[in-house]
Design a protein around this motif. Structure first.
Motif, PDB file in Angstrom:
ATOM      1  N   TYR A  20      -7.581   5.458  -7.715  1.00 48.91           N
ATOM      2  CA  TYR A  20      -8.681   4.687  -7.149  1.00 48.91           C
ATOM      3  C   TYR A  20      -8.493   3.212  -7.488  1.00 48.91           C
ATOM      4  O   TYR A  20      -8.001   2.870  -8.556  1.00 48.91           O
ATOM      5  CB  TYR A  20     -10.030   5.194  -7.668  1.00 48.91           C
ATOM      6  N   ARG A  21      -8.904   2.369  -6.557  1.00 49.46           N
ATOM      7  CA  ARG A  21      -8.685   0.930  -6.675  1.00 49.46           C
ATOM      8  C   ARG A  21      -9.970   0.158  -6.353  1.00 49.46           C
ATOM      9  O   ARG A  21     -10.817   0.625  -5.585  1.00 49.46           O
ATOM     10  CB  ARG A  21      -7.610   0.447  -5.684  1.00 49.46           C
ATOM     11  N   LEU A  22     -10.043  -1.041  -6.912  1.00 48.51           N
ATOM     12  CA  LEU A  22     -10.934  -2.063  -6.378  1.00 48.51           C
ATOM     13  C   LEU A  22     -10.045  -2.931  -5.507  1.00 48.51           C
ATOM     14  O   LEU A  22      -9.034  -3.443  -5.983  1.00 48.51           O
ATOM     15  CB  LEU A  22     -11.542  -2.909  -7.503  1.00 48.51           C
ATOM     16  N   HIS A  23     -10.380  -3.103  -4.249  1.00 47.75           N
ATOM     17  CA  HIS A  23      -9.456  -3.832  -3.379  1.00 47.75           C
ATOM     18  C   HIS A  23     -10.194  -4.555  -2.260  1.00 47.75           C
ATOM     19  O   HIS A  23     -11.364  -4.295  -1.976  1.00 47.75           O
ATOM     20  CB  HIS A  23      -8.400  -2.890  -2.804  1.00 47.75           C
ATOM     21  N   SER A  70       5.235   6.421   3.521  1.00 45.92           N
ATOM     22  CA  SER A  70       5.420   7.242   2.323  1.00 45.92           C
ATOM     23  C   SER A  70       6.313   6.517   1.322  1.00 45.92           C
ATOM     24  O   SER A  70       7.117   5.649   1.683  1.00 45.92           O
ATOM     25  CB  SER A  70       6.015   8.601   2.683  1.00 45.92           C
ATOM     26  N   THR A  71       6.179   6.888   0.073  1.00 41.90           N
ATOM     27  CA  THR A  71       6.818   6.169  -1.030  1.00 41.90           C
ATOM     28  C   THR A  71       7.739   7.094  -1.816  1.00 41.90           C
ATOM     29  O   THR A  71       7.420   8.266  -2.026  1.00 41.90           O
ATOM     30  CB  THR A  71       5.747   5.604  -1.972  1.00 41.90           C
ATOM     31  N   THR A  72       8.869   6.555  -2.241  1.00 35.53           N
ATOM     32  CA  THR A  72       9.782   7.287  -3.118  1.00 35.53           C
ATOM     33  C   THR A  72      10.064   6.449  -4.360  1.00 35.53           C
ATOM     34  O   THR A  72      10.078   5.219  -4.290  1.00 35.53           O
ATOM     35  CB  THR A  72      11.109   7.624  -2.407  1.00 35.53           C
ATOM     36  N   TYR A  73      10.300   7.124  -5.462  1.00 34.10           N
ATOM     37  CA  TYR A  73      10.547   6.438  -6.733  1.00 34.10           C
ATOM     38  C   TYR A  73      12.044   6.341  -6.986  1.00 34.10           C
ATOM     39  O   TYR A  73      12.774   7.337  -6.891  1.00 34.10           O
ATOM     40  CB  TYR A  73       9.876   7.192  -7.873  1.00 34.10           C
ATOM     41  N   ASP A  74      12.510   5.125  -7.294  1.00 33.92           N
ATOM     42  CA  ASP A  74      13.923   4.899  -7.600  1.00 33.92           C
ATOM     43  C   ASP A  74      14.080   4.872  -9.118  1.00 33.92           C
ATOM     44  O   ASP A  74      13.662   3.917  -9.779  1.00 33.92           O
ATOM     45  CB  ASP A  74      14.378   3.561  -6.997  1.00 33.92           C
ATOM     46  N   PRO A  75      14.692   5.932  -9.716  1.00 28.49           N
ATOM     47  CA  PRO A  75      14.820   5.964 -11.180  1.00 28.49           C
ATOM     48  C   PRO A  75      15.767   4.911 -11.738  1.00 28.49           C
ATOM     49  O   PRO A  75      15.711   4.594 -12.919  1.00 28.49           O
ATOM     50  CB  PRO A  75      15.352   7.382 -11.443  1.00 28.49           C
ATOM     51  N   TRP A 101       0.850  -1.197   0.000  1.00 28.60           N
ATOM     52  CA  TRP A 101       0.000   0.000   0.000  1.00 28.60           C
ATOM     53  C   TRP A 101       0.875   1.232   0.000  1.00 28.60           C
ATOM     54  O   TRP A 101       1.772   1.371   0.833  1.00 28.60           O
ATOM     55  CB  TRP A 101      -0.907   0.002   1.217  1.00 28.60           C
ATOM     56  N   HIS A 102       0.618   2.114  -0.955  1.00 24.83           N
ATOM     57  CA  HIS A 102       1.362   3.364  -1.070  1.00 24.83           C
ATOM     58  C   HIS A 102       0.389   4.522  -0.898  1.00 24.83           C
ATOM     59  O   HIS A 102      -0.243   4.958  -1.866  1.00 24.83           O
ATOM     60  CB  HIS A 102       2.049   3.452  -2.436  1.00 24.83           C
ATOM     61  N   PRO A 103       0.228   5.039   0.316  1.00 25.98           N
ATOM     62  CA  PRO A 103      -0.735   6.132   0.510  1.00 25.98           C
ATOM     63  C   PRO A 103      -0.305   7.375  -0.257  1.00 25.98           C
ATOM     64  O   PRO A 103       0.874   7.732  -0.256  1.00 25.98           O
ATOM     65  CB  PRO A 103      -0.702   6.368   2.025  1.00 25.98           C
ATOM     66  N   PRO A 104      -1.240   8.039  -0.956  1.00 25.41           N
ATOM     67  CA  PRO A 104      -0.889   9.255  -1.681  1.00 25.41           C
ATOM     68  C   PRO A 104      -0.525  10.388  -0.726  1.00 25.41           C
ATOM     69  O   PRO A 104      -0.924  10.387   0.449  1.00 25.41           O
ATOM     70  CB  PRO A 104      -2.152   9.569  -2.482  1.00 25.41           C
ATOM     71  N   ILE A 154      -1.490  11.470   3.288  1.00 23.21           N
ATOM     72  CA  ILE A 154      -0.499  11.643   4.353  1.00 23.21           C
ATOM     73  C   ILE A 154      -0.628  13.026   4.982  1.00 23.21           C
ATOM     74  O   ILE A 154      -0.471  13.195   6.199  1.00 23.21           O
ATOM     75  CB  ILE A 154       0.919  11.413   3.802  1.00 23.21           C
ATOM     76  N   GLU A 155      -0.955  14.027   4.174  1.00 26.23           N
ATOM     77  CA  GLU A 155      -1.163  15.372   4.711  1.00 26.23           C
ATOM     78  C   GLU A 155      -2.346  15.406   5.667  1.00 26.23           C
ATOM     79  O   GLU A 155      -2.307  16.096   6.684  1.00 26.23           O
ATOM     80  CB  GLU A 155      -1.388  16.359   3.566  1.00 26.23           C
ATOM     81  N   ARG A 156      -3.384  14.654   5.344  1.00 32.16           N
ATOM     82  CA  ARG A 156      -4.558  14.601   6.218  1.00 32.16           C
ATOM     83  C   ARG A 156      -4.309  13.732   7.437  1.00 32.16           C
ATOM     84  O   ARG A 156      -4.895  13.968   8.503  1.00 32.16           O
ATOM     85  CB  ARG A 156      -5.774  14.059   5.453  1.00 32.16           C
ATOM     86  N   GLN A 157      -3.474  12.702   7.253  1.00 33.10           N
ATOM     87  CA  GLN A 157      -3.193  11.764   8.347  1.00 33.10           C
ATOM     88  C   GLN A 157      -1.677  11.605   8.496  1.00 33.10           C
ATOM     89  O   GLN A 157      -1.092  10.663   7.952  1.00 33.10           O
ATOM     90  CB  GLN A 157      -3.834  10.414   8.053  1.00 33.10           C
ATOM     91  N   PRO A 158      -1.019  12.519   9.212  1.00 34.64           N
ATOM     92  CA  PRO A 158       0.449  12.505   9.332  1.00 34.64           C
ATOM     93  C   PRO A 158       1.008  11.193   9.880  1.00 34.64           C
ATOM     94  O   PRO A 158       2.173  10.869   9.618  1.00 34.64           O
ATOM     95  CB  PRO A 158       0.731  13.673  10.287  1.00 34.64           C
ATOM     96  N   GLU A 159       0.212  10.427  10.600  1.00 28.37           N
ATOM     97  CA  GLU A 159       0.690   9.160  11.149  1.00 28.37           C
ATOM     98  C   GLU A 159       1.020   8.144  10.053  1.00 28.37           C
ATOM     99  O   GLU A 159       1.682   7.128  10.313  1.00 28.37           O
ATOM    100  CB  GLU A 159      -0.333   8.560  12.120  1.00 28.37           C
ATOM    101  N   LEU A 160       0.587   8.417   8.835  1.00 33.66           N
ATOM    102  CA  LEU A 160       0.870   7.516   7.712  1.00 33.66           C
ATOM    103  C   LEU A 160       2.205   7.815   7.023  1.00 33.66           C
ATOM    104  O   LEU A 160       2.581   7.112   6.083  1.00 33.66           O
ATOM    105  CB  LEU A 160      -0.251   7.605   6.662  1.00 33.66           C
TER     106      LEU A 160
END
Length: 242
Positions: free
Chosen positions: A192-195, A154-159, A137-140, A144-150
């Protein structure tokens, strides 16, 4: 000896007889029969208590669902197709909290779903661009801004590897559950996902942050029925009587 005139008479008579025989029939002209495919029997799904029993999937223990506590409308079932879409299409009816996979012969597989609360809904036409079993799960960032505990997820992209790093490990407590199907529109990720979800009590309600959630046992079943690149329609315009 047969004269030339006699020979011509015999040949002419034979040709006339053949032509006459070719024009006469013993009944109406033959027509090719049109063969129509008979619909197969309706798929037997078994008792709900068995459909929603505990299961070990991919090394993860999915607990049983107290299905008797969920409205029977939201149990997985085969129903007459109310969508009019072509077979293979996924249709989410937000007005009734149903998800359909359109089948042939006027049928559809129907699941109960939980939806986004007011302010987080999404609707329109899209594509199931890809799907994944036991996803991370990669929260957008907006979440994260709404829920700082997440932030720890957080996710980073490795080029270099072209992979996303971070996120929450797959598992039964992961918000995406046992399966995720990713909705794209115009070639772009809608986020958005079906999950799947262990929160069976949310089925039939609008409580999530926008995604379409299913009982884990249902999303496992859905995953095997829906191919990547399948069209998806999210609408509130369907009329359902049962």
């Amino acid at each position: 000896m047969i004269s030339r005139r006699s020979l011509l008479t015999v040949v002419t008579a034979s040709a006339a007889s053949a032509a006459l025989a070719g024009c006469t029939t013993s009944g109406p002209p033959r027509r090719d029969r049109v063969v129509t495919e008979a619909p197969p029997p309706v798929e037997e799904l078994g008792a709900p208590v068995m459909m929603y029993a505990a299961v070990n999937d991919g090394g993860h223990a999915v607990p049983a669902v107290p299905i008797e506590r969920i409205d029977r409308r939201y149990h997985r079932q085969v129903v007459p197709d109310p969508t009019g879409e072509r077979p293979g299409t996924v249709v989410v009816d937000t007005g009734n909290h149903f998800l359909y996979v359109v089948q042939r012969f006027g049928r559809a597989m129907r699941y109960g779903v939980g939806l986004g609360r007011q302010g987080f809904e999404w609707s329109g036409d899209g594509v199931i661009e890809w799907k994944q079993a036991w996803p991370r799960w990669h929260p957008p960032e907006e979440m994260i801004e709404r829920q700082p505990e997440l932030k720890k997820y957080s996710t980073t992209y490795d080029p270099v590897t072209r992979e996303w790093k971070g996120g929450m490990e797959p598992g039964i407590s992961n918000p995406l559950g046992a399966r995720a199907l990713y909705i794209y529109q115009g070639g772009k990720d809608t986020l958005y996902r079906l999950h799947g979800s262990p929160e069976w009590w949310s089925i039939g309600k609008s409580v999530s942050s926008g995604c379409v959630r299913l009982i884990n046992q249902d999303v496992i079943d859905l995953y095997d029925r829906v191919a990547e690149k399948s069209p998806i329609v999210v609408t509130s315009g369907l009329r359902v009587t049962a």
